[in-house]
Scaffold this motif. Sequence first.
Motif, short mmCIF file in Angstrom:
data_model
loop_
_atom_site.label_atom_id
_atom_site.label_comp_id
_atom_site.label_asym_id
_atom_site.label_seq_id
_atom_site.Cartn_x
_atom_site.Cartn_y
_atom_site.Cartn_z
N GLN A 1 0.83 -1.21 0.00
CA GLN A 1 0.00 0.00 0.00
C GLN A 1 0.86 1.26 0.00
N GLY A 2 2.01 1.17 0.68
CA GLY A 2 2.93 2.29 0.69
C GLY A 2 3.50 2.60 -0.69
N TYR A 3 3.50 1.62 -1.57
CA TYR A 3 3.96 1.81 -2.95
C TYR A 3 2.79 2.15 -3.87
N GLY A 4 1.59 2.27 -3.30
CA GLY A 4 0.43 2.64 -4.11
C GLY A 4 -0.33 1.47 -4.72
N PHE A 5 -0.07 0.26 -4.23
CA PHE A 5 -0.80 -0.90 -4.74
C PHE A 5 -2.09 -1.08 -3.95
N ALA B 14 8.87 1.31 -13.84
CA ALA B 14 7.91 0.34 -13.28
C ALA B 14 8.65 -0.91 -12.83
N ASP B 15 9.57 -1.39 -13.67
CA ASP B 15 10.35 -2.58 -13.31
C ASP B 15 11.12 -2.33 -12.03
N ILE B 16 11.75 -1.15 -11.96
CA ILE B 16 12.58 -0.83 -10.80
C ILE B 16 11.72 -0.75 -9.54
N GLU B 17 10.54 -0.13 -9.69
CA GLU B 17 9.66 0.02 -8.53
C GLU B 17 9.24 -1.36 -8.00
N GLY C 150 18.76 1.99 -12.57
CA GLY C 150 17.82 2.31 -11.50
C GLY C 150 18.12 1.53 -10.24
N LEU C 151 18.43 0.25 -10.40
CA LEU C 151 18.76 -0.57 -9.24
C LEU C 151 20.00 -0.03 -8.54
N ASP C 152 20.99 0.41 -9.37
CA ASP C 152 22.20 1.01 -8.79
C ASP C 152 21.84 2.26 -8.00
N THR C 153 20.99 3.10 -8.58
CA THR C 153 20.59 4.34 -7.93
C THR C 153 19.96 4.08 -6.56
#
Length: 417
Positions: free
Chosen positions: A31-35, A138-141, A240-243
């Motif tokens: 839910q914290g990620y908006g799902f 989206a993948d990174i999230e 993105g994963l590195d970030t």
Amino acid sequence: MIRGIKGVKDIPPSQIPKWSVVEKTAHQLAQGYGFKEIRIPIFEPTELYIRSIGGATDIVEKEMYTFLDRDGSSLTLRPEGTAGVVRSFIEHNLINEPTCKKLYYIGPMFRHERPQAGRFRQFHQFGVEMVGTTNPYADIEVISLLWRFFSSLELPGLTLEVNSLGESSDRQVYKENLVTFLNPKIEQLCGNCRRRIDTNPLRVLDCKVPQCRTATEDAPKLTDFLSQTSKDHFNQVLTGLDTLSIPYNLNSRLVRGLDYYSMTTFEVSCSSLGAQNAIGAGGRYDGLFETLGGKSTPAIGFAIGLERVLLALPESMIPHPKPWVFVAGFGPLGSQAGFSMMDTLRSIGITANTDHNASSLKSLLKSADRLSAPFVLILGDDEVSQHHAILRNMQTKAQEIIPLSTASFTLKDRLSG
RNA sequence: GUGGGUGUAGCUCAGUUGGUUAGAGCGCCGGGUUGUGGACCCGGAGGUCGCGGGUUCAAUUCCCGUCACUCACCCCA
């Protein structure tokens, strides 16, 4: 005696605290990620799973609980969650609902496998699906949520592996190259893999048999066949994963066992788990909506095996039970007063309990001890006639006399401290 | 589906080179007097030794089968 079904486990009260932490973490983070949570049926038309998971996969070939309904139609207990979510999505046109593009589910799945450590016939998954975007963010999230779930629960020894399967056109070209490479080496492959050359050549790369490993050492790499679009996408995901400082290993052999995956795929394994060490996995499935008769819609998701999470969950993550009071009312007046006191306590939200089989102070205290009650409210005839009760701290053995009129508020104060 | 391991008390496990009433620890029940739990002491209940067959004068013990549990292969989360 009627026994439970093989591989189908009871979850006894002693295990519930573990499940509660894990489920609570899943709900809060998703839910914290908006799902938003979605609850889909436990059984569906068999056709749904054959078409989505793939007819040549082990799940469909030999692991589904399939049975005939009274009208002769074939139904199947869900072996995974994505197919049902996508079916629901298409059926109700959820693409038009702005709040329904990020969905998650928690619930039981069913596969007829031989049970072993971390593998059951009824097991539970927490999964998410993000629908309607090809954006690498989206993948990174999704991977970030997966990783955060495990790190919030402080699971030890985790490894994240990522790979890209490319678009289906990339894979088509690659498959042909791979088959050309494999065919001369067919003698060196295991029986399973000889069959796979025709049904699903990519899985040969995933085989753990040593001969197959050596035979495929110089096999063409899927990464070399990716289109520029696929490469760019994958590189953005990795950046993105590195970030986000999410550690990962590239694994060009990582092939998922369900046919619907494409582009980004990933898997988390846990070293403390033994043989069944895949604890969560997922990937993109941009073609699945079309396969199931919907409009072409990109999507990505993961599924996590909750039994495996529980196996790896450190003791320290199990929360301490909330403080509560055992009411020890005895004697004709005391038991009466105790009974109504218990109701008063419950009415203001204090957890209260007693033992109806114990009637003496001794037996009541013994019972309180066995239930590991932190506090006992002692109410005998003497106390009632003097309008007070005795509050005993079971750990320190300290007792205080509290007036009955304000007992519930005193209790509330003592329990919160 | 294939292979290994295990099956004795509610739980964890000893044991019997085949031989009268099968043991321990923990747990459970009761007692150690009259209104104070955990510790300790004393006593007690509880087992067709997974099930079926075979060998034997005799099987919980040996053999075969079967079922269950478990681990691994496979596969997956």
